[in-house]
Design a protein around this motif. Sequence first.
Motif, mmCIF file in Angstrom:
data_model
loop_
_atom_site.group_PDB
_atom_site.id
_atom_site.type_symbol
_atom_site.label_atom_id
_atom_site.label_comp_id
_atom_site.label_asym_id
_atom_site.label_seq_id
_atom_site.Cartn_x
_atom_site.Cartn_y
_atom_site.Cartn_z
ATOM 1 N N GLY A 1 -11.606 14.591 -27.704
ATOM 2 C CA GLY A 1 -12.039 14.770 -26.323
ATOM 3 C C GLY A 1 -10.996 14.481 -25.275
ATOM 4 O O GLY A 1 -11.287 14.552 -24.070
ATOM 5 N N ALA A 2 -9.770 14.160 -25.682
ATOM 6 C CA ALA A 2 -8.741 13.817 -24.689
ATOM 7 C C ALA A 2 -7.388 14.411 -25.093
ATOM 8 O O ALA A 2 -6.355 13.751 -25.012
ATOM 9 N N ILE A 3 -7.404 15.643 -25.533
ATOM 10 C CA ILE A 3 -6.169 16.313 -25.943
ATOM 11 C C ILE A 3 -5.757 17.291 -24.843
ATOM 12 O O ILE A 3 -6.534 18.150 -24.442
ATOM 13 N N HIS A 4 -4.533 17.133 -24.361
ATOM 14 C CA HIS A 4 -4.071 17.912 -23.204
ATOM 15 C C HIS A 4 -2.890 18.803 -23.594
ATOM 16 O O HIS A 4 -1.865 18.834 -22.899
ATOM 17 N N ASN A 5 -3.050 19.527 -24.676
ATOM 18 C CA ASN A 5 -2.003 20.452 -25.116
ATOM 19 C C ASN A 5 -2.287 21.850 -24.577
ATOM 20 O O ASN A 5 -3.215 22.042 -23.776
ATOM 21 N N ALA A 6 -1.518 22.821 -25.018
ATOM 22 C CA ALA A 6 -1.728 24.220 -24.624
ATOM 23 C C ALA A 6 -1.504 25.092 -25.849
ATOM 24 O O ALA A 6 -0.387 25.156 -26.375
ATOM 25 N N ARG A 7 -2.570 25.753 -26.307
ATOM 26 C CA ARG A 7 -2.491 26.618 -27.473
ATOM 27 C C ARG A 7 -2.865 28.048 -27.082
ATOM 28 O O ARG A 7 -3.885 28.276 -26.441
ATOM 29 N N SER A 8 -2.035 28.994 -27.480
ATOM 30 C CA SER A 8 -2.365 30.408 -27.321
ATOM 31 C C SER A 8 -3.113 30.874 -28.565
ATOM 32 O O SER A 8 -2.730 30.547 -29.688
ATOM 33 N N LEU A 9 -4.155 31.631 -28.355
ATOM 34 C CA LEU A 9 -4.924 32.253 -29.429
ATOM 35 C C LEU A 9 -5.023 33.741 -29.130
ATOM 36 O O LEU A 9 -4.783 34.180 -28.000
ATOM 37 N N VAL A 10 -5.394 34.521 -30.146
ATOM 38 C CA VAL A 10 -5.641 35.939 -29.880
ATOM 39 C C VAL A 10 -6.907 36.371 -30.608
ATOM 40 O O VAL A 10 -7.065 36.158 -31.813
ATOM 41 N N ALA A 11 -7.822 36.948 -29.846
ATOM 42 C CA ALA A 11 -9.041 37.510 -30.425
ATOM 43 C C ALA A 11 -8.687 38.710 -31.285
ATOM 44 O O ALA A 11 -7.771 39.476 -30.970
ATOM 45 N N LEU A 12 -9.414 38.868 -32.367
ATOM 46 C CA LEU A 12 -9.159 39.974 -33.287
ATOM 47 C C LEU A 12 -9.165 41.315 -32.553
ATOM 48 O O LEU A 12 -8.282 42.153 -32.774
ATOM 49 N N ASP A 13 -10.130 41.525 -31.686
ATOM 50 C CA ASP A 13 -10.203 42.800 -30.954
ATOM 51 C C ASP A 13 -8.984 43.019 -30.061
ATOM 52 O O ASP A 13 -8.538 44.158 -29.882
ATOM 53 N N ASN A 14 -8.454 41.941 -29.491
ATOM 54 C CA ASN A 14 -7.263 42.077 -28.646
ATOM 55 C C ASN A 14 -6.035 42.436 -29.471
ATOM 56 O O ASN A 14 -5.227 43.279 -29.073
ATOM 57 N N LEU A 15 -5.878 41.801 -30.626
ATOM 58 C CA LEU A 15 -4.751 42.130 -31.499
ATOM 59 C C LEU A 15 -4.845 43.576 -31.968
ATOM 60 O O LEU A 15 -3.851 44.316 -31.933
ATOM 61 N N VAL A 16 -6.024 43.990 -32.398
ATOM 62 C CA VAL A 16 -6.194 45.364 -32.873
ATOM 63 C C VAL A 16 -5.889 46.358 -31.757
ATOM 64 O O VAL A 16 -5.242 47.388 -31.984
ATOM 65 N N ASP A 17 -6.318 46.059 -30.555
ATOM 66 C CA ASP A 17 -6.050 46.961 -29.430
ATOM 67 C C ASP A 17 -4.556 47.114 -29.193
ATOM 68 O O ASP A 17 -4.076 48.226 -28.922
#
Length: 320
Positions: A197-213
């Motif tokens: 509950g106290a993690i202040h990082n930054a992670r990029s993710l990609v939704a499957l539909d976005n990658l396929v597009d």
Amino acid sequence: MPQSVFLTGATGFVGGAVMRRLVADGFIVKAALRNIDDRVEEGVQAVRFCTFETTDWSGCFVGVDSVVHCAARVHVMNDKEIDPLAAFRKVNVEGTLRLARQAAEAGVRRFVFISSIKVNGEGTKLGRPYTADDCPQPCDPYGISKMEAEQGLRELASRTSMDVVIIRPVLVYGPGVKANFLNMMRWLDKGVPLPFGAIHNARSLVALDNLVDLIITSLVHPGAANQIFLVSDGEDLSTTQLLRRMAIALSKSARLLPVPSWTLIAAANIMGKRSLSQRLCGSLAVDIGKTRSLLQWAPPVSVDRALEAAAKHYMEYEKK
């Protein structure tokens, strides 16, 4: 006449979604399948093979315009191979380059290679995301093998008429996602208290539909030729934010305890789980500015909509 695409990895998480989109968009699709029991979408021509590093592909590319290479020996935890790098190289480098060389010899116009953000490295500092033009710094055998495959493909493109497009996804999620993302949904669904509950990082993710597009865009866009692209949802999340928004998608309450990141990192290191602490507490963000500007592309699906799709699939098919 519709474009013809030769697809590998059609039974995988990403490749299967690419196959469905190609069929829906009217492409002519050939799919490389290893197992006799594997099934493909109606209208897709199945091409059986044994291994990528030994198969003669030359007769498979008749009438084919492009290749989308999703298949790979993927990163695995607790790899049992005596020489993991050799095992990754055999499939991800030798197999990829054999496929690409024979595609170029057959006159295929474009080869789209699904690589990995692990070519860039394992983590970023806050406010300093990876870019597509950064010097590669892979840290593990999987990342090294993907980098070497990229290098071989770019060299091939420099001396043949076949364009190469390299896409480096971050963590991909969506309906049917497995591994840690699926475990996260299960924890949230069951109401397990989590010390995140106290993690202040930054992670990029990609939704499957976005990658396929983006993959489909890279097949047809002239600006994609011989380029490297990073891909994400365009919105970075901390681990805490991801858990809270996933809980909302599941219609659950996130029971997150505000344990400081340094405590989690120290505990993970003591237990020999340093890589786990990096994924939970460290940052790994990407800048998709080049992808946006060169291809006039933007992620079509928002983070919350993609999380809802993953949650819906989990509730219907994965919940235990």
